[in-house]
Motif scaffolding. Structure first.
Motif, short mmCIF file in Angstrom:
data_model
loop_
_atom_site.label_atom_id
_atom_site.label_comp_id
_atom_site.label_asym_id
_atom_site.label_seq_id
_atom_site.Cartn_x
_atom_site.Cartn_y
_atom_site.Cartn_z
N SER A 174 0.59 -1.58 -0.09
CA SER A 174 0.15 0.15 -0.09
C SER A 174 0.34 1.10 -0.07
CB SER A 174 -0.95 -0.11 1.94
OG SER A 174 -2.08 -1.51 0.56
N ALA A 175 1.72 1.33 1.04
CA ALA A 175 3.30 2.17 0.33
C ALA A 175 3.61 2.59 -0.59
CB ALA A 175 3.72 2.42 1.88
N PHE A 176 3.35 2.05 -1.80
CA PHE A 176 3.85 2.12 -2.98
C PHE A 176 2.78 2.31 -4.35
CE2 PHE A 176 6.61 -0.99 -1.62
CZ PHE A 176 8.14 -0.82 -1.99
N PHE A 177 1.49 3.16 -3.29
CA PHE A 177 0.82 3.74 -4.45
C PHE A 177 0.97 5.01 -5.24
CE2 PHE A 177 -3.59 6.44 -5.04
CZ PHE A 177 -4.34 5.75 -5.81
N PRO A 178 1.58 5.76 -4.39
CA PRO A 178 1.98 7.07 -5.18
C PRO A 178 3.06 5.96 -6.77
CG PRO A 178 2.55 7.26 -3.37
CD PRO A 178 2.29 6.18 -3.16
N LEU A 179 3.64 6.06 -6.25
CA LEU A 179 4.66 5.34 -7.56
C LEU A 179 3.60 4.04 -8.40
CD1 LEU A 179 7.71 4.40 -5.44
CD2 LEU A 179 7.13 6.85 -7.40
N LEU A 180 3.24 3.19 -7.45
CA LEU A 180 2.41 2.24 -9.00
C LEU A 180 0.97 2.45 -8.84
CD1 LEU A 180 3.73 -0.75 -7.09
CD2 LEU A 180 4.74 -0.21 -8.41
N GLY A 181 0.15 3.12 -8.03
CA GLY A 181 -1.56 3.32 -8.36
C GLY A 181 -2.00 2.29 -7.64
N ASP A 182 -3.16 1.58 -8.60
CA ASP A 182 -4.13 0.30 -8.62
C ASP A 182 -2.99 -0.64 -8.76
OD1 ASP A 182 -5.78 2.20 -8.02
OD2 ASP A 182 -6.58 1.87 -10.13
N ARG A 183 -1.84 -0.05 -9.38
CA ARG A 183 -0.80 -1.98 -9.18
C ARG A 183 -0.53 -2.53 -8.50
NH1 ARG A 183 2.89 -0.24 -13.29
NH2 ARG A 183 2.86 1.42 -12.41
#
Length: 519
Positions: A174-183
């Protein structure tokens, strides 16, 4: 059973992690020699090629955490505006400290300073001299204070921010949302969570193995039971049952009670040693060693094997940084879980400074008393470690004080409860990570991860004792170190987006105590 486990889990995370963990256990049982040989080869390659990356990354994590605390982002709350902490500050600190380092402090509190006293790091002093005693305390502080807690702080901060302010699942992905979005919900996100579980499993197994070794040494010291893999495996089995029972009772009932109890008992033991031991020497050591540590903090943080002792660096500093990284997923998730409602500034200062202060006191009393014994007292600790291993060091020190039977029993009790509370938190967190981030994973999943942690610790002990435990920590931490670097980048982007989108951050008015808005 499979249908029951299937409810609530994320199959894309749960089954790959189970396959890797179960495969390791089966391999270790079937052919421990081949597992040990391959693991040693992988370890040598990681140290030779990527050892520097542990050094530089850990230093960057500390700088990043401190920067966030002092920056304008420090007033952002890890939760919705107006939300307040769930746990009192005292319970927050006790749980954080007990879960983050408990067994390690008991195992290394005497052993590490004495080891550095006998063989000073990087030949910075002559062995077994007052100068080597100061260097020993300096490096013990270095390995246990600010740097490891910065690793925990970075992971915990990112998870708390994205889980409780952005309302995303409590998952490392979840902490990667700004980089991955819905991925984050796809294969990449699931791979991140699998890596977090594997790192957690082997970091926990390392701690359980150390705890079992120390309890075994204490039993042999008091009752001449002998020391053997069979006894150590029996200890792991008994305590595994205990921490599983604690884990299924929930955070409030299990970990909080054990953590508070342990801190009280540990404080009693420390006060006993400080009152009956070389009190003036201990205070002098704290002041001088702390000054030496702070003055050399930058140079120690960036020391590699280019012009130094690469073997020593791998056995100590890199092992520690890898161990902390392998613990970071579960300690980070757990600290995030108990830190909801606190500001970033409060979180960073609390996570960095309070446990570090306790660490300074712990090592000064334990290690300082042992060093005083070697310098002017009865001594014998260096020889005991050389002959019987690090696990016996604490009991040899306690033998030089009154009521050795009572104090040694208390020490074993502390190790056991630290064992239970740390593994308790780890099994719950592995259950969370494999169950889409739910804060209350199903009991069957928690029990399964607890059993695998105990089984992995058993395999590592049989595979190579302390060396096997260290090997597993570094190998498991290597891929997650890359995850942590990406996590810092993602958190930074998320905080910038927070300010840009909301145009404000929450701040308490020092005059009224109410909430005001800042820019």
């Amino acid at each position: 059973m499979q249908e029951k486990l299937g409810r609530g889990i994320d199959p894309g995370v749960f089954w790959p992690a189970i396959f890797i963990a179960g495969g390791f256990v089966v391999w270790g049982v079937a052919s421990p020699a081949s597992l040990s040989a391959i693991a040693s080869g992988v370890l040598d390659w990681i140290i030779r090629v990527f050892g520097w990356s542990f050094v530089i990354s850990t230093a960057v994590f500390l700088v990043f955490a401190v920067f966030l605390a002092f920056s304008r982002f420090g007033s952002i709350r890890l939760g919705h505006d107006g939300e307040r902490p769930e746990f009192s500050t005292r319970s927050w600190v006790c749980m954080m400290f007990s879960v983050g380092m408990g067994i390690g402090l008991m195992f290394w509190g005497v052993a590490e300073p004495i080891q550095h006293f006998a063989t000073p790091p990087h030949e910075l002093a002559a062995p077994q001299t007052p100068e080597s005693a100061m260097v020993a305390m300096q490096f013990a502080y270095f390995h246990w204070a600010l740097h490891p807690w910065a690793i925990y702080a970075v992971v915990g901060l990112a998870l708390a921010y994205f889980s409780y302010r952005r309302d995303l699942p409590t998952l490392v992905s979840s902490a990667f949302f700004p980089l991955l979005g819905d991925r984050i919900h796809g294969p990449i996100g699931r791979t991140i969570d699998v890596l977090a579980i594997i790192a957690t499993l082997f970091g926990t197994a390392t701690s359980l193995g150390l705890g079992a070794q120390q309890i075994n040494s204490g039993m042999n010291f008091l009752w001449n039971t002998g020391e053997s893999p069979t006894i150590a495996l029996t200890i792991i089995a008994v305590l595994t049952v205990m921490f599983i029972l604690s884990a299924v009772s929930g955070v409030g009932k299990g970990i909080q009670f054990l953590s508070n109890l342990n801190m009280i008992v540990a404080l009693i033991l420390l006060l006993f040693l400080a009152a009956l031991g070389p009190t003036v020497f201990i205070m002098d050591t704290l002041i001088e060693a702390l000054g030496l540590y702070l003055s050399d903090l930058v140079s120690m943080s960036f020391r590699t094997s280019a012009f130094g002792d690469g073997k020593w660096l791998a056995s100590w500093t890199i092992f520690y940084w890898a161990w902390w990284v392998s613990w970071a997923p579960f300690v980070g998730v757990f600290i995030a879980r108990i830190s909801r409602g606190r500001t970033i500034r409060e979180f960073v200062f609390g996570v960095l400074l309070i446990p570090s202060a306790v660490t300074f006191v712990w090592f000064t009393i334990m290690g300082g008393s042992a060093l005083h014994s070697e310098l002017v007292g009865p001594g014998g600790l260096v020889e005991a470690i050389a002959e019987r291993g690090e696990a016996v060091s604490l009991f040899v020190l306690l033998e030089q004080y009154p009521m050795v039977g009572v104090t040694s029993s208390i020490a074993m009790f502390l190790v056991a409860i630290f064992f239970v509370s740390g593994a308790d938190a780890a099994s719950v967190v592995m259950g969370m990570l494999s169950s889409r981030g739910t804060t209350e994973p199903r009991s069957g999943i928690v029990v399964l991860w607890g059993l695998l942690a105990g089984a992995s610790a058993s395999v590592l002990l049989v595979m190579g004792g302390l060396g096997g435990l260290q090997t597993a920590s570094i190998i498991a931490a290597a891929p997650f170190l890359l995850v942590m670097v990406g996590l810092c980048i993602s958190l930074w982007k998320g905080l910038l987006d927070d300010i840009e989108v909301h145009g404000h951050f929450e701040e308490l008015d020092p005059h009224t105590g109410g909430v005001k808005r800042g820019r």
